[in-house]
Motif scaffolding. Sequence first.
Motif, PDB file in Angstrom:
ATOM      1  N   THR A  63      -9.030  -3.283  13.055  1.00 20.08           N
ATOM      2  CA  THR A  63      -9.283  -4.069  11.839  1.00 20.08           C
ATOM      3  C   THR A  63      -8.782  -3.347  10.590  1.00 20.08           C
ATOM      4  N   THR A  64      -7.880  -2.400  10.795  1.00 24.09           N
ATOM      5  CA  THR A  64      -7.270  -1.677   9.680  1.00 24.09           C
ATOM      6  C   THR A  64      -5.861  -2.219   9.466  1.00 24.09           C
ATOM      7  N   PHE A  65      -5.609  -2.695   8.261  1.00 23.44           N
ATOM      8  CA  PHE A  65      -4.329  -3.316   7.938  1.00 23.44           C
ATOM      9  C   PHE A  65      -3.515  -2.399   7.034  1.00 23.44           C
ATOM     10  N   VAL A  66      -2.264  -2.193   7.393  1.00 22.45           N
ATOM     11  CA  VAL A  66      -1.350  -1.384   6.590  1.00 22.45           C
ATOM     12  C   VAL A  66      -0.141  -2.259   6.261  1.00 22.45           C
ATOM     13  N   VAL A  67       0.142  -2.398   4.987  1.00 28.19           N
ATOM     14  CA  VAL A  67       1.289  -3.177   4.528  1.00 28.19           C
ATOM     15  C   VAL A  67       2.220  -2.248   3.756  1.00 28.19           C
ATOM     16  N   ILE A  68       3.487  -2.266   4.122  1.00 28.70           N
ATOM     17  CA  ILE A  68       4.483  -1.456   3.424  1.00 28.70           C
ATOM     18  C   ILE A  68       5.354  -2.390   2.598  1.00 28.70           C
ATOM     19  N   ASP A  69       5.372  -2.162   1.301  1.00 26.07           N
ATOM     20  CA  ASP A  69       6.239  -2.909   0.396  1.00 26.07           C
ATOM     21  C   ASP A  69       7.399  -2.009  -0.006  1.00 26.07           C
ATOM     22  N   GLU A  70       8.615  -2.503   0.200  1.00 25.19           N
ATOM     23  CA  GLU A  70       9.792  -1.772  -0.239  1.00 25.19           C
ATOM     24  C   GLU A  70      10.258  -2.373  -1.564  1.00 25.19           C
ATOM     25  N   VAL A  71      10.323  -1.542  -2.573  1.00 31.14           N
ATOM     26  CA  VAL A  71      10.642  -1.973  -3.924  1.00 31.14           C
ATOM     27  C   VAL A  71      12.053  -1.494  -4.279  1.00 31.14           C
ATOM     28  N   SER A  72      12.842  -2.384  -4.831  1.00 25.77           N
ATOM     29  CA  SER A  72      14.174  -2.012  -5.293  1.00 25.77           C
ATOM     30  C   SER A  72      14.057  -0.886  -6.319  1.00 25.77           C
ATOM     31  N   THR A  73      14.980   0.052  -6.271  1.00 27.59           N
ATOM     32  CA  THR A  73      14.943   1.152  -7.239  1.00 27.59           C
ATOM     33  C   THR A  73      15.177   0.651  -8.659  1.00 27.59           C
TER      34      THR A  73
END
Length: 68
Positions: free
Chosen positions: A39-49
């Motif tokens: 029940t642990t959620f990890v979200v990775i957001d990649e942001v433009s430089t």
Amino acid sequence: MPYINVKITEEGVTNEQKQTIIKGCTQLMVEVLNKDPSTTFVVIDEVSTDNWGIGFEQVTELRKQQKR
């Protein structure tokens, strides 16, 4: 139910590296807070430089300066 949002710049992070981040963040919640990994959620957001700034500069410009 922990929700962890990791923001990184879009600079060629591999799927293997992302999996390592997900596993590491989840493991930290298990060890420190005794949370259930299912029940642990990890979200990775990649942001433009272009959309990430440090000080007065875009990371895109900072990277260009570092290459000189």
